[in-house]
Write an enzyme that holds these catalytic residues in place. Structure first.
Site, PDB file in Angstrom:
ATOM      1  N   HIS A   1      56.419  34.318  39.726  1.00 16.32           N
ATOM      2  CA  HIS A   1      55.150  33.641  40.014  1.00 16.32           C
ATOM      3  C   HIS A   1      55.120  32.239  39.427  1.00 16.32           C
ATOM      4  CE1 HIS A   1      52.237  37.227  40.736  1.00 16.32           C
ATOM      5  NE2 HIS A   1      53.434  37.498  41.217  1.00 16.32           N
TER       6      HIS A   1
ATOM      7  N   ASP B   1      50.177  34.200  48.049  1.00 15.44           N
ATOM      8  CA  ASP B   1      49.175  35.279  48.035  1.00 15.44           C
ATOM      9  C   ASP B   1      47.784  34.686  48.283  1.00 15.44           C
ATOM     10  OD1 ASP B   1      47.674  37.545  47.584  1.00 15.44           O
ATOM     11  OD2 ASP B   1      48.572  38.025  45.643  1.00 15.44           O
TER      12      ASP B   1
ATOM     13  N   HIS C   1      45.128  36.648  48.456  1.00 17.41           N
ATOM     14  CA  HIS C   1      44.257  37.514  47.658  1.00 17.41           C
ATOM     15  C   HIS C   1      42.950  37.852  48.349  1.00 17.41           C
ATOM     16  CE1 HIS C   1      43.357  39.335  43.635  1.00 17.41           C
ATOM     17  NE2 HIS C   1      44.665  39.402  43.625  1.00 17.41           N
TER      18      HIS C   1
ATOM     19  N   ASP D   1      49.843  44.244  35.288  1.00 14.09           N
ATOM     20  CA  ASP D   1      49.010  45.424  35.039  1.00 14.09           C
ATOM     21  C   ASP D   1      49.723  46.714  35.440  1.00 14.09           C
ATOM     22  OD1 ASP D   1      48.187  43.700  37.384  1.00 14.09           O
ATOM     23  OD2 ASP D   1      47.302  45.575  38.050  1.00 14.09           O
TER      24      ASP D   1
ATOM     25  N   GLU E   1      58.086  42.449  43.550  1.00 14.50           N
ATOM     26  CA  GLU E   1      57.365  41.466  42.733  1.00 14.50           C
ATOM     27  C   GLU E   1      57.724  41.673  41.262  1.00 14.50           C
ATOM     28  OE1 GLU E   1      53.092  41.990  42.656  1.00 14.50           O
ATOM     29  OE2 GLU E   1      52.744  39.890  42.190  1.00 14.50           O
TER      30      GLU E   1
ATOM     31  N   ARG F   1      56.967  32.974  44.277  1.00 12.20           N
ATOM     32  CA  ARG F   1      55.607  32.886  44.799  1.00 12.20           C
ATOM     33  C   ARG F   1      54.970  31.644  44.212  1.00 12.20           C
ATOM     34  NH1 ARG F   1      50.345  36.736  43.522  1.00 12.20           N
ATOM     35  NH2 ARG F   1      49.937  35.110  41.993  1.00 12.20           N
TER      36      ARG F   1
ATOM     37  N   ASN G   1      43.924  48.456  36.443  1.00  7.72           N
ATOM     38  CA  ASN G   1      43.426  47.268  35.745  1.00  7.72           C
ATOM     39  C   ASN G   1      41.900  47.187  35.738  1.00  7.72           C
ATOM     40  OD1 ASN G   1      43.659  44.954  34.272  1.00  7.72           O
ATOM     41  ND2 ASN G   1      44.541  43.696  35.913  1.00  7.72           N
TER      42      ASN G   1
ATOM     43  N   ARG H   1      53.124  46.450  50.485  1.00  4.57           N
ATOM     44  CA  ARG H   1      53.064  46.182  49.045  1.00  4.57           C
ATOM     45  C   ARG H   1      52.709  47.406  48.193  1.00  4.57           C
ATOM     46  NH1 ARG H   1      53.846  42.702  46.137  1.00  4.57           N
ATOM     47  NH2 ARG H   1      51.805  42.140  45.319  1.00  4.57           N
TER      48      ARG H   1
ATOM     49  N   TYR I   1      42.421  31.857  42.028  1.00  6.08           N
ATOM     50  CA  TYR I   1      43.289  33.007  41.786  1.00  6.08           C
ATOM     51  C   TYR I   1      44.740  32.535  41.573  1.00  6.08           C
ATOM     52  CZ  TYR I   1      46.621  36.617  42.535  1.00  6.08           C
ATOM     53  OH  TYR I   1      47.704  37.422  42.362  1.00  6.08           O
TER      54      TYR I   1
ATOM     55  N   GLU J   1      50.671  36.867  51.815  1.00  7.46           N
ATOM     56  CA  GLU J   1      50.184  38.156  51.304  1.00  7.46           C
ATOM     57  C   GLU J   1      48.664  38.273  51.364  1.00  7.46           C
ATOM     58  OE1 GLU J   1      51.724  38.876  47.423  1.00  7.46           O
ATOM     59  OE2 GLU J   1      50.089  40.210  46.852  1.00  7.46           O
TER      60      GLU J   1
ATOM     61  N   TRP K   1      37.306  38.774  45.291  1.00  3.02           N
ATOM     62  CA  TRP K   1      38.149  38.119  44.295  1.00  3.02           C
ATOM     63  C   TRP K   1      39.602  38.301  44.665  1.00  3.02           C
ATOM     64  CZ3 TRP K   1      41.891  40.023  40.852  1.00  3.02           C
ATOM     65  CH2 TRP K   1      42.494  39.005  40.057  1.00  3.02           C
TER      66      TRP K   1
ATOM     67  N   GLU L   1      48.835  46.023  48.114  1.00  4.59           N
ATOM     68  CA  GLU L   1      48.859  46.333  46.680  1.00  4.59           C
ATOM     69  C   GLU L   1      47.671  47.203  46.275  1.00  4.59           C
ATOM     70  OE1 GLU L   1      48.934  42.252  45.317  1.00  4.59           O
ATOM     71  OE2 GLU L   1      46.920  42.428  44.513  1.00  4.59           O
TER      72      GLU L   1
HETATM   73  O1  EZ4 Z   1      45.699  40.285  41.216  1.00  2.00           O
HETATM   74  O2  EZ4 Z   1      47.520  43.112  40.037  1.00  2.00           O
HETATM   75  O3  EZ4 Z   1      50.302  39.995  43.956  1.00  2.00           O
HETATM   76  N1  EZ4 Z   1      49.798  40.233  42.905  1.00  2.00           N
HETATM   77  C1  EZ4 Z   1      48.497  40.296  42.688  1.00  2.00           C
HETATM   78  C2  EZ4 Z   1      48.070  40.686  41.304  1.00  2.00           C
HETATM   79  C3  EZ4 Z   1      46.673  41.278  41.249  1.00  2.00           C
HETATM   80  C4  EZ4 Z   1      46.538  42.115  40.001  1.00  2.00           C
HETATM   81  C5  EZ4 Z   1      45.159  42.732  39.853  1.00  2.00           C
HETATM   82  O4  EZ4 Z   1      45.116  43.566  38.750  1.00  2.00           O
HETATM   83  O5  EZ4 Z   1      47.721  40.060  43.585  1.00  2.00           O
HETATM   84  O6  EZ4 Z   1      48.163  39.556  40.465  1.00  2.00           O
HETATM   85 CO    CO Z   2      48.693  40.151  45.476  1.00  2.00          CO
END
Ligand code: EZ4
Ligand code: CO
Length: 418
Positions: free
Chosen positions: A138, A226, A228, A332, A355, A163, A53, A299, A175, A252, A418, A278
């Site tokens: 989600h 999440d 993030h 993505d 997921e 989630r 991505n 992940r 996010y 997560e 991010w 991830e």
């Molecule tokens: O932000 O795959 O758990 N899922 C995530 C995703 C990521 C994207 C980034 O390209 O954290 O939504």
């Molecule tokens: Co994630």
């Protein structure tokens, strides 16, 4: 013509299935996808996903300049040897670009092997271990009320695990909260969008969401969240503790996992299950987390971590410490990855959850696939190979459009994760 002296070009007892051509297809049905198509001299072909991505063109160049030239003439049956060639043969090994390029090749080769033998990939792996793959969707909203309503919508659609992400007061563009409630894609613009993050606001707000969700929906639904990568280990420990009463399925990416040892501090303070990985590309990214029992779910997935050939090694290693899989499955990752992941999930003994962010209708049309959703689970289907293809004529109608992921800053302007 001179005899081909490359070891890999020689055949074993079985007649070889020579790779005669391979090419990369980039298409943007709303978002960019990188697809590798490998063709053999017997007519059977396979497709693999190499999408990264916001950095799609880097994988395209890696495949076109460094991978495709060495694939031509090889026996597509020799998946393991080709994987080792691309991994060990790259002196500059690992990393998201290299490992996605290898993943694209690997997915296409498992697809070819399945098609050549007339069996689905889960059968090649050892057969199904379960009836259907538990997925989580989600749900997200700008505030608590909207998020609760979104969770209700997912329950109505049959999801058993959800989630939940919500807007945080005073935080612009948090996010996981999307404008379009059905399809979430964070890479929206040609230049990265700047978002603002406030840890204190978030730490105060997040427990309120899960309290409200348990009050309204009770105990049966599995809830996930999440972070993030936004917290420090100590902050993550505080959050994990404050969420314990709501019995999350997992928390997560509480903190970036570059320092795997950092998870020890979080682990010492909370029993909230932890999921990470991830952004991992290989077992080496997760080794300490697994063998020190610092996480519950991994992940990593077939796209990020070098295809089925590497992911099954990762899963076997994780199984020794009862760490289960929780494969990344955001939008993505193309339907080709989703299809391949579902075969892997159907087989893998230590499966946890998958997921599932739905793709748009336009994406599903470009990538016709055999998998389907029913009652909270995805099923890979029984088509030979991984069961996902690319409609090249349709793909050509959606040319590449540059898009990048957002960046995050703290309220005072400091760059953050991010
Ligand atoms: O932000 O795959 O758990 N899922 C995530 C995703 C990521 C994207 C980034 O390209 O954290 O939504
Ligand atoms: Co994630």
């Amino acid at each position: 013509m001179a005899e081909d002296v490359r070891i890999n070009a020689r055949s074993t007892g079985l007649p070889p299935l020579r790779i005669r051509a391979a090419r990369v297809i980039v298409t943007c049905p709303g978002r960019n996808f990188v697809t590798l198509k490998i063709e053999t001299d017997q007519g059977v072909y396979g497709v693999g996903d190499g999408t990264l991505n916001g950095r799609e063109k880097a994988v395209v160049a890696y495949l076109e300049d460094h991978v495709i030239p060495v694939l031509i003439g090889r026996d597509a049956r020799r998946i393991e040897d080709i994987w080792q060639y691309l991994y060990r043969g790259a002196y500059w090994r690992r990393g998201p670009v290299t490992m996605r390029a290898i993943a694209a090749v690997d997915m296409a080769l498992w697809d070819i092997k399945g098609k050549a033998l007339g069996v689905p990939v889960y059968d090649l792996l050892g057969g199904p271990s379960r009836d259907g793959v538990l997925v989580y969707g989600h749900a997200n909203g700008a505030d608590l009320e909207e998020t609760k309503d979104e969770v209700a919508r997912y329950l109505d659609a049959g999801y058993k695990a959800i989630r939940a992400q919500t807007g945080v007061p005073g935080v612009a563009k948090p996010y996981g909260v999307s404008r379009d409630k059905d399809f979430y894609e964070p890479a929206e613009d040609e230049l990265p969008v700047e978002t603002i993050w406030s840890t204190p606001q978030y730490l105060r707000h997040a427990p309120k969401l899960f309290d409200a969700l348990r009050v309204r929906f009770g105990d049966d639904v599995e809830l996930l969240h999440d972070v993030h990568h936004r917290l420090t280990p100590n902050e993550a420990a505080q959050l994990g503790k404050s969420l314990e009463p709501y019995r999350l399925f997992w928390l997560e990416d509480p903190t970036p996992a570059e320092n795997q040892e950092a998870f020890r501090l979080i682990r010492q303070h909370t029993t909230t299950p932890l999921a990470v990985g991830e952004v991992f590309n290989s077992l080496w990214d997760a080794k300490d987390l697994i063998q020190n029992q610092l996480i519950d779910y991994l992940r990593a997935t077939v796209l990020g971590a070098g295809g089925i050939t590497h992911m099954r090694r990762v899963a076997d290693f994780a199984s020794l410490w009862q760490v289960r899989t929780g494969c990344h499955g955001a939008t993505d990752l193309s339907p080709i990855t989703m299809a391949t992941a579902l075969h892997f999930d159907t087989w893998v003994p230590n499966f946890g959850i998958q997921e599932y962010m739905r793709h748009t209708e336009a994406t599903d049309a470009v990538f016709p696939h055999a998998y389907w959703f029913e009652a909270g689970r995805l099923h890979p289907g029984d088509a030979p190979g991984h069961g996902c293809d690319i409609d090249e004529a349709l793909a050509a109608k959606y040319p590449y459009a540059p898009k990048q992921l957002p960046v995050a800053r703290l309220e005072d302007g400091t760059m953050w994760n991010w």
